[in-house]
Design a protein around this motif. Structure first.
Motif, PDB file in Angstrom:
ATOM      1  N   TRP A 172      48.988  44.695  35.029  1.00 42.91           N
ATOM      2  CA  TRP A 172      47.859  44.333  35.881  1.00 42.91           C
ATOM      3  C   TRP A 172      47.325  45.548  36.622  1.00 42.91           C
ATOM      4  O   TRP A 172      46.107  45.788  36.688  1.00 42.91           O
ATOM      5  N   ARG A 173      48.224  46.360  37.161  1.00 44.84           N
ATOM      6  CA  ARG A 173      47.816  47.520  37.950  1.00 44.84           C
ATOM      7  C   ARG A 173      47.195  48.635  37.108  1.00 44.84           C
ATOM      8  O   ARG A 173      46.505  49.503  37.638  1.00 44.84           O
ATOM      9  N   GLY A 174      47.416  48.581  35.799  1.00 38.45           N
ATOM     10  CA  GLY A 174      46.910  49.650  34.940  1.00 38.45           C
ATOM     11  C   GLY A 174      45.494  49.449  34.427  1.00 38.45           C
ATOM     12  O   GLY A 174      44.949  50.334  33.752  1.00 38.45           O
ATOM     13  N   ILE A 175      44.870  48.333  34.739  1.00 40.02           N
ATOM     14  CA  ILE A 175      43.531  48.034  34.211  1.00 40.02           C
ATOM     15  C   ILE A 175      42.471  48.672  35.110  1.00 40.02           C
ATOM     16  O   ILE A 175      42.379  48.370  36.300  1.00 40.02           O
ATOM     17  N   GLN A 176      41.653  49.541  34.536  1.00 49.01           N
ATOM     18  CA  GLN A 176      40.634  50.268  35.307  1.00 49.01           C
ATOM     19  C   GLN A 176      39.320  49.489  35.303  1.00 49.01           C
ATOM     20  O   GLN A 176      38.338  49.857  34.654  1.00 49.01           O
ATOM     21  N   TRP A 177      39.282  48.423  36.063  1.00 48.74           N
ATOM     22  CA  TRP A 177      38.109  47.553  36.105  1.00 48.74           C
ATOM     23  C   TRP A 177      36.850  48.328  36.487  1.00 48.74           C
ATOM     24  O   TRP A 177      35.785  48.116  35.899  1.00 48.74           O
ATOM     25  N   ASN A 178      36.959  49.192  37.489  1.00 49.69           N
ATOM     26  CA  ASN A 178      35.755  49.869  37.972  1.00 49.69           C
ATOM     27  C   ASN A 178      35.187  50.877  36.974  1.00 49.69           C
ATOM     28  O   ASN A 178      34.022  51.259  37.066  1.00 49.69           O
ATOM     29  N   TRP A 179      35.988  51.326  36.002  1.00 49.58           N
ATOM     30  CA  TRP A 179      35.454  52.186  34.944  1.00 49.58           C
ATOM     31  C   TRP A 179      34.331  51.477  34.204  1.00 49.58           C
ATOM     32  O   TRP A 179      33.354  52.091  33.774  1.00 49.58           O
TER      33      TRP A 179
ATOM     34  N   ALA B 109      37.446  42.411  41.359  1.00 43.03           N
ATOM     35  CA  ALA B 109      37.390  42.541  42.819  1.00 43.03           C
ATOM     36  C   ALA B 109      38.770  42.458  43.452  1.00 43.03           C
ATOM     37  O   ALA B 109      38.987  42.971  44.555  1.00 43.03           O
ATOM     38  N   SER B 110      39.716  41.829  42.746  1.00 42.94           N
ATOM     39  CA  SER B 110      41.061  41.607  43.292  1.00 42.94           C
ATOM     40  C   SER B 110      42.043  42.725  42.953  1.00 42.94           C
ATOM     41  O   SER B 110      43.149  42.754  43.504  1.00 42.94           O
ATOM     42  N   SER B 111      41.650  43.624  42.078  1.00 38.13           N
ATOM     43  CA  SER B 111      42.565  44.677  41.635  1.00 38.13           C
ATOM     44  C   SER B 111      43.049  45.526  42.809  1.00 38.13           C
ATOM     45  O   SER B 111      42.248  45.992  43.617  1.00 38.13           O
ATOM     46  N   PRO B 112      44.371  45.754  42.905  1.00 36.51           N
ATOM     47  CA  PRO B 112      44.895  46.602  43.978  1.00 36.51           C
ATOM     48  C   PRO B 112      44.745  48.086  43.670  1.00 36.51           C
ATOM     49  O   PRO B 112      45.036  48.924  44.526  1.00 36.51           O
ATOM     50  N   THR B 113      44.272  48.420  42.476  1.00 34.90           N
ATOM     51  CA  THR B 113      44.226  49.822  42.050  1.00 34.90           C
ATOM     52  C   THR B 113      42.837  50.311  41.642  1.00 34.90           C
ATOM     53  O   THR B 113      42.479  51.454  41.910  1.00 34.90           O
ATOM     54  N   TYR B 114      42.056  49.462  40.980  1.00 37.52           N
ATOM     55  CA  TYR B 114      40.755  49.890  40.449  1.00 37.52           C
ATOM     56  C   TYR B 114      39.699  48.804  40.692  1.00 37.52           C
ATOM     57  O   TYR B 114      39.081  48.301  39.760  1.00 37.52           O
ATOM     58  N   SER B 115      39.480  48.454  41.923  1.00 37.38           N
ATOM     59  CA  SER B 115      38.628  47.302  42.216  1.00 37.38           C
ATOM     60  C   SER B 115      37.139  47.671  42.267  1.00 37.38           C
ATOM     61  O   SER B 115      36.772  48.837  42.436  1.00 37.38           O
ATOM     62  N   ILE B 116      36.311  46.645  42.133  1.00 35.42           N
ATOM     63  CA  ILE B 116      34.869  46.784  42.315  1.00 35.42           C
ATOM     64  C   ILE B 116      34.514  46.296  43.715  1.00 35.42           C
ATOM     65  O   ILE B 116      35.298  45.608  44.368  1.00 35.42           O
TER      66      ILE B 116
END
Length: 463
Positions: A190-197, A236-243
């Motif tokens: 979960w923490r490894g997904i770079q959503w904001n990329w 939006a919920s990502s603790p590492t790569y959020s929008i």
């Protein structure tokens, strides 16, 4: 195998191929057990949940243990893809397995072992800025292109998978040593997904695809309304790569431009369903984002109640089938439900399309009504009872077949798709106990993400 590009904006789910001589009679399917008419509602729900579980438990891809894209009882496969797994369908499969554990259909210890294999596979599989591809080779972990340029990260399929991963984490995080280790693996994925990329350099919208080879050439922004809401919630919920919040409201809701005052059968639609504004889209739009996201009393700055939005979409589909303007044989209050699935082509072969009132071919897809149980419990139960007790030829080894038609002399295709079979047990369980909704909605990061986007849910203390 070829891709269908439709105006609906759900391209990653629409593929098609024809098998003109493919079997569609009971002789080529697996004979199902006759269900007696006096079976109780609870027994029927148990049965269909157990049946759907078989797809992910007994017919899983044998190396990764994840959900195969399809399982065909007629043993006709395109491009020798028996080892192709689907990431989104596997996410629904994770939820299905949790239902199996919770109900005692599968042993908890054995489920933990299997789920651990799955997470280890996903950790080693190809990832593209943390996102997985739509299809992955279950033997090698390598990306299987969904189309020429669709050979990289698929953020929407990744979202469906991630929803399942988070629910697995939450379910086992306070368990024994093996269960805590499994939860830790889930957390790392979960923490490894770079959503904001996937904002393409900071644009205020998420994009569906990115490829190391073709970069952003797919060029498909995620704008509502369709099945993609959960992608924004997770991003939006990502603790590492959020929008940020602005990306949600400018991108997904188009600054409110996706709202509508239109009604059908006296029921407000609330939002513009992309490319299907008169009746609403295929019913999977009321299912995929809501395996974990509980729409009950859920609101944001623009939509006052997501449950009403989904319920009305399902009821409009139901009322359309009862009205039956095209006069298809069989349509009615106990045989209804239009969504994306296999279909019967004009030449009698098997294809794929997004069935809905504006694209109605006389084919009813069982997952449509069955996965709508939370919204239409009576109407869905009427369908469930009818198909199991009156149309046994439509039931195979893993539950109702993917596509059926009474109109075409009880035609069916003896095949299953993970994305269709995978929503049945979870959504029925959400109707019965709210099990998966509670797991997901009480996830700490999801609570924070929903608050960040100005969502409210009194049920879960989100203000």
């Amino acid at each position: 195998m070829k891709r269908i590009v439709l105006s609906l904006g759900v391209a990653s789910l629409f593929f098609a191929y024809s098998c003109k001589n493919s079997p569609s009679s009971k002789q080529q399917g697996v004979q199902s057990e006759i269900v007696k008419s006096d079976i109780t509602d609870e027994q029927l729900m148990d049965k269909v949940q157990k049946d759907a579980l078989k797809y992910f438990w007994e017919y899983a891809e044998p190396n990764s243990m994840l959900g195969r894209e399809r399982y065909h009882e007629d043993n006709i496969y395109p491009d020798n893809d028996k080892h192709v797994i689907t990431t989104g369908g596997s996410g629904f499969g994770l939820a299905t397995i949790l239902v199996g554990v919770e109900r005692g259909f599968v042993p908890r210890k054995e489920a933990v072992k299997r789920l651990t294999i799955m997470m280890d596979f996903l950790a080693k599989a190809d990832r593209h800025k943390g996102a997985w591809s739509h299809w992955i080779n279950g033997e090698t972990g390598k990306t299987v292109p969904f189309g020429k340029k669709d050979n990289g990260g698929d953020l929407v399929e990744t979202a469906f998978l991630t929803s399942g991963i988070l629910m697995v984490r939450e379910y086992f995080k306070n368990g024994n040593t093996e269960e805590k280790a499994l939860a830790k693996k889930c957390d790392e994925l979960w923490r490894g997904i770079q959503w904001n990329w996937y904002t393409k350099g900071g644009e205020k919208v998420l994009y569906w695809h990115w490829s190391p080879e073709y970069q952003w050439e797919m060029n498909f922004p995620l704008q509502g309304y369709n099945e993609c809401l959960i992608t924004y919630i997770l991003a939006a919920s990502s603790p590492t790569y959020s929008i940020d919040t602005e990306t949600y409201y400018k991108g997904w809701s188009r600054n409110g431009a996706y709202l509508t005052n239109k009604t059908k059968y006296g029921l407000p639609l609330y939002v513009k369903h992309n490319g299907a504004e008169e009746y609403g889209g295929p019913l999977f739009w009321a299912h995929y984002s809501y395996i974990g996201l509980d729409p009950t009393g859920l609101s944001d700055k623009l939509v006052k109640n997501y449950f009403d939005l989904n319920k009305n979409q399902v009821l409009i589909d139901y009322k359309y089938c009862v009205e039956n303007p095209k006069q298809w044989k069989g349509y009615g209050s106990d045989y209804w439900g239009l969504t994306a699935s296999y279909t019967r082509n004009k030449d009698g072969g098997v294809g794929y399309t997004a069935h809905m009132p504006s694209n109605d071919h006389g084919v009813v897809t069982p997952t449509a009504a069955l996965s709508s149980f939370p919204y239409t419990p009576k109407e869905s139960m009427d369908f469930l009872r009818f198909i199991y007790t009156k149309q046994p030829e439509f039931i195979g080894s893993a539950g109702p077949y993917d596509a059926t038609s009474i109109n075409y002399s009880n035609w069916f295709t003896p095949r299953y798709l993970a994305i269709d079979q995978g929503t049945i047990a979870p959504m029925i369980e959400n109707h019965r106990t709210g099990f998966l909704w509670k797991l997901f909605m009480n996830t700490p990061e999801i609570q924070q993400g929903l608050k960040k986007l100005s969502f409210k849910s009194a049920k879960y203390g989100i203000k």
